[in-house]
Design an enzyme around this catalytic site. Structure first.
Site, PDB file in Angstrom:
ATOM      1  N   HIS A 227     -74.220 -21.905  17.488  1.00 55.39           N
ATOM      2  CA  HIS A 227     -74.824 -21.032  16.470  1.00 55.39           C
ATOM      3  C   HIS A 227     -74.099 -19.698  16.286  1.00 55.39           C
ATOM      4  CE1 HIS A 227     -76.590 -19.034  19.956  1.00 55.39           C
ATOM      5  NE2 HIS A 227     -76.862 -18.006  19.186  1.00 55.39           N
TER       6      HIS A 227
HETATM    7  C1  UD1 Z   1     -79.637 -14.369  16.280  1.00 52.32           C
HETATM    8  C2  UD1 Z   1     -78.988 -13.263  17.082  1.00 52.32           C
HETATM    9  C3  UD1 Z   1     -78.145 -13.880  18.184  1.00 52.32           C
HETATM   10  C4  UD1 Z   1     -78.937 -14.856  19.011  1.00 52.32           C
HETATM   11  C5  UD1 Z   1     -79.625 -15.874  18.113  1.00 52.32           C
HETATM   12  C6  UD1 Z   1     -80.545 -16.745  18.910  1.00 52.32           C
HETATM   13  C7  UD1 Z   1     -78.345 -11.152  15.967  1.00 52.32           C
HETATM   14  C8  UD1 Z   1     -77.198 -10.407  15.389  1.00 52.32           C
HETATM   15  N1  UD1 Z   1     -78.098 -12.450  16.265  1.00 52.32           N
HETATM   16  O1  UD1 Z   1     -78.598 -15.134  15.670  1.00 52.32           O
HETATM   17  O2  UD1 Z   1     -77.666 -12.852  19.043  1.00 52.32           O
HETATM   18  O3  UD1 Z   1     -78.066 -15.525  19.878  1.00 52.32           O
HETATM   19  O4  UD1 Z   1     -80.406 -15.182  17.128  1.00 52.32           O
HETATM   20  O5  UD1 Z   1     -80.779 -17.955  18.264  1.00 52.32           O
HETATM   21  O6  UD1 Z   1     -79.404 -10.623  16.124  1.00 52.32           O
HETATM   22  N2  UD1 Z   1     -82.615 -18.755   9.902  1.00 52.32           N
HETATM   23  C9  UD1 Z   1     -83.531 -19.688   9.550  1.00 52.32           C
HETATM   24  N3  UD1 Z   1     -84.762 -19.624  10.150  1.00 52.32           N
HETATM   25  C10 UD1 Z   1     -85.093 -18.684  11.047  1.00 52.32           C
HETATM   26  C11 UD1 Z   1     -84.139 -17.734  11.399  1.00 52.32           C
HETATM   27  C12 UD1 Z   1     -82.896 -17.786  10.827  1.00 52.32           C
HETATM   28  O7  UD1 Z   1     -83.287 -20.565   8.729  1.00 52.32           O
HETATM   29  O8  UD1 Z   1     -86.225 -18.691  11.554  1.00 52.32           O
HETATM   30  C13 UD1 Z   1     -81.274 -18.829   9.288  1.00 52.32           C
HETATM   31  C14 UD1 Z   1     -81.147 -17.896   8.107  1.00 52.32           C
HETATM   32  O9  UD1 Z   1     -80.325 -18.513   7.156  1.00 52.32           O
HETATM   33  C15 UD1 Z   1     -80.416 -16.706   8.695  1.00 52.32           C
HETATM   34  C16 UD1 Z   1     -79.531 -17.387   9.722  1.00 52.32           C
HETATM   35  O10 UD1 Z   1     -80.302 -18.468  10.227  1.00 52.32           O
HETATM   36  O11 UD1 Z   1     -79.666 -16.016   7.746  1.00 52.32           O
HETATM   37  C17 UD1 Z   1     -79.112 -16.484  10.856  1.00 52.32           C
HETATM   38  O12 UD1 Z   1     -80.268 -15.902  11.455  1.00 52.32           O
HETATM   39  P1  UD1 Z   1     -80.123 -14.519  12.258  1.00 52.32           P
HETATM   40  O13 UD1 Z   1     -81.426 -14.192  12.878  1.00 52.32           O
HETATM   41  O14 UD1 Z   1     -79.496 -13.503  11.388  1.00 52.32           O
HETATM   42  O15 UD1 Z   1     -79.016 -14.828  13.319  1.00 52.32           O
HETATM   43  P2  UD1 Z   1     -78.908 -15.992  14.382  1.00 52.32           P
HETATM   44  O16 UD1 Z   1     -77.656 -16.752  14.113  1.00 52.32           O
HETATM   45  O17 UD1 Z   1     -80.164 -16.739  14.497  1.00 52.32           O
HETATM   46  N1  UDP Z   2     -83.121 -23.771  23.201  1.00 51.66           N
HETATM   47  C1  UDP Z   2     -84.251 -24.511  22.885  1.00 51.66           C
HETATM   48  N2  UDP Z   2     -84.142 -25.477  21.933  1.00 51.66           N
HETATM   49  C2  UDP Z   2     -82.975 -25.757  21.292  1.00 51.66           C
HETATM   50  C3  UDP Z   2     -81.825 -25.007  21.625  1.00 51.66           C
HETATM   51  C4  UDP Z   2     -81.928 -24.013  22.579  1.00 51.66           C
HETATM   52  O1  UDP Z   2     -85.313 -24.298  23.455  1.00 51.66           O
HETATM   53  O2  UDP Z   2     -82.969 -26.644  20.439  1.00 51.66           O
HETATM   54  C5  UDP Z   2     -83.241 -22.669  24.167  1.00 51.66           C
HETATM   55  C6  UDP Z   2     -82.329 -22.752  25.373  1.00 51.66           C
HETATM   56  O3  UDP Z   2     -82.964 -23.452  26.412  1.00 51.66           O
HETATM   57  C7  UDP Z   2     -82.139 -21.287  25.713  1.00 51.66           C
HETATM   58  C8  UDP Z   2     -82.300 -20.562  24.388  1.00 51.66           C
HETATM   59  O4  UDP Z   2     -82.866 -21.500  23.483  1.00 51.66           O
HETATM   60  O5  UDP Z   2     -83.186 -20.827  26.553  1.00 51.66           O
HETATM   61  C9  UDP Z   2     -80.973 -20.088  23.863  1.00 51.66           C
HETATM   62  O6  UDP Z   2     -81.137 -19.591  22.578  1.00 51.66           O
HETATM   63  P1  UDP Z   2     -79.946 -19.412  21.592  1.00 51.66           P
HETATM   64  O7  UDP Z   2     -78.821 -20.288  21.997  1.00 51.66           O
HETATM   65  O8  UDP Z   2     -80.500 -19.565  20.230  1.00 51.66           O
HETATM   66  O9  UDP Z   2     -79.578 -17.863  21.755  1.00 51.66           O
HETATM   67  P2  UDP Z   2     -78.643 -17.068  22.757  1.00 51.66           P
HETATM   68  O10 UDP Z   2     -79.075 -17.372  24.132  1.00 51.66           O
HETATM   69  O11 UDP Z   2     -77.236 -17.494  22.468  1.00 51.66           O
HETATM   70  O12 UDP Z   2     -78.846 -15.649  22.387  1.00 51.66           O
END
Ligand code: UD1
Ligand code: UDP
Length: 379
Positions: A211
């Site tokens: 992601h």
């Molecule tokens: C965010 C965090 C990242 C974290 C990740 C966990 C920042 C800069 N990034 O990244 O550090 O590792 O969360 O998963 O804060 N979207 C949906 N549904 C949702 C949320 C997001 O469809 O509920 C889609 C939207 O198109 C959005 C994109 O995902 O634009 C990115 O979401 P965003 O929260 O900006 O960043 P993440 O990649 O989720």
């Molecule tokens: N995770 C989950 N379901 C999924 C993918 C990840 O529960 O389908 C959990 C995973 O066990 C971990 C957390 O999500 O605890 C990690 O989140 P993510 O990778 O979105 O964010 P990051 O840790 O990189 O900030």
């Protein structure tokens, strides 16, 4: 509780994304009636948010914001969330604010609290990748300046804070709350088998998640990564983050997903069950780098840098480039028959599962204006 009514909810816990909910859940449970759960709404889909509240038996957020998602980018999101949180903290001030990690919600929570004169506890403080192109690295630096108590997961993280001039008496090495979150969520062995079977993964399989913008927002990297997974010749189970799904569609890479076992994001027990039963993990996630050390699983981290070097040093994870290097490293890991035995005997560098208890003691002491328990690093 120093005369504070139990319904005062004087420790605000600000969270907004899946990993923050998972890693703060054990602390919220310990805080009980003192926890005021403030959800920024950054992750709004149930598969990334309410599912995890249900997994950990948490109450609904006491305050839910709208995420300030939209076309205007990071600045607008952090700015809007900071303003909304500040209004809430002025109207009904908590005695301390807890933030976790390095997301935009973390930055907004720490900024709002600090500007309102409310002390900030930073959980998972002191991570540094050295890569300023990562939004998370900038968020870490900002929160590092603002926090009043820094809960570092490891000695390395504490050293990073000391190197940037953080006062030692404000730092505690607590371990990472992901250890206890993992132990709380991991289903029993029979249930792990059932879950793997339900996901069509009875025999050997690889579990992959992607992601990070460095992988998803580059068509070349995303294509190379998915191609390597598809060419591996093993079943690859891949719960797809919505960001990744959107980018696969945008770049016309759907055909590569047909060779993988793709699912929507799964809940925490399901993810851990799959991770436990997988022979190899492939991910760019932060949390998965830590969970691999609890589950004793090998992990290929598809990133150019990591803020979690302890997992690499301990032998659990290895950085790889997408494409041929990923394919070769995955084949080598799958062929290494001793790897699992070696990792089974290796301790997690992220602590013993007591981080949340220690952070609970720190956050409530801060809220009560009492001396901080525990020793500063180097004391
Ligand atoms: C965010 C965090 C990242 C974290 C990740 C966990 C920042 C800069 N990034 O990244 O550090 O590792 O969360 O998963 O804060 N979207 C949906 N549904 C949702 C949320 C997001 O469809 O509920 C889609 C939207 O198109 C959005 C994109 O995902 O634009 C990115 O979401 P965003 O929260 O900006 O960043 P993440 O990649 O989720
Ligand atoms: N995770 C989950 N379901 C999924 C993918 C990840 O529960 O389908 C959990 C995973 O066990 C971990 C957390 O999500 O605890 C990690 O989140 P993510 O990778 O979105 O964010 P990051 O840790 O990189 O900030």
């Amino acid at each position: 509780m120093n005369g504070i009514p139990s319904d005062r909810r004087d420790v605000a816990v600000v969270l907004g994304t899946r990993p923050e909910i998972i890693k703060l859940a054990p602390l919220i449970r310990l805080l009980g009636d003192r926890a005021r759960i403030v959800h920024t709404g950054q992750h709004y889909d149930s598969a990334l948010s309410s599912t995890f509240f249900a997994n950990f038996g948490l109450p609904h957020p006491h305050l839910l914001l709208d995420g300030a998602t939209g076309p205007w980018g990071r600045g607008a999101q952090i700015g809007s969330l900071t303003a909304e949180l500040a209004r809430s903290f002025v109207t009904d001030p908590p005695r301390a604010v807890v933030v976790q990690g390095d997301t935009n919600s973390t930055s907004a929570g720490a900024q709002a609290a600090h500007y309102c004169g409310i002390p900030v506890v930073h959980v998972e403080a002191g991570l540094r990748s050295g890569d300023r192109a990562m939004p998370e690295e900038i968020n870490r630096l900002v929160v590092g300046v603002l926090a009043d108590v820094h809960c570092a997961a490891t000695e390395q993280a504490a050293a990073n804070l000391l190197a940037t001039g953080t006062a030692p008496e404000r730092i505690r090495v607590t371990g990472n709350t992901v250890v206890e979150a993992t132990l709380m969520s991991l289903p029993d062995p029979a249930e792990r088998d059932r879950i793997a079977h339900e996901h069509g993964a009875d025999g050997a399989f690889v579990l992959a998640t992607v992601h990070r913008p460095e992988n998803t927002d580059s068509p070349e990297r995303l294509q190379a990564l998915l191609t390597a997974l598809a060419d591996l010749g093993e079943r690859v189970v891949m719960p797809l983050h919505p960001r990744t799904r959107a980018k696969v569609k945008q770049f016309g890479l759907e055909h590569l997903l047909e060779r993988l076992t793709v699912t929507d994001p799964v809940d925490h027990p399901t993810f851990l069950a799959l991770a436990d039963r997988a022979r190899l993990l492939v991910s760019d996630s932060g949390g998965v780098q830590e969970e691999a050390t609890v589950l004793k699983k090998p992990l290929l981290v598809v990133r150019t840098s990591t803020e979690r070097p302890e997992a690499v040093t301990a032998g659990f994870s290895r950085l790889v480039e997408p494409g041929r290097p990923l394919l070769d490293a995955a084949r080598a890991a799958l062929a290494d028959t001793d790897l699992h035995d070696r990792l089974a005997g290796t301790a997690s560098p992220y602590g013993d599962g007591t981080a949340s208890q220690q952070i609970h003691a720190l956050a409530t002491a801060l809220a009560d204006r009492a001396p901080l328990p525990g020793a500063a690093p180097g004391r």
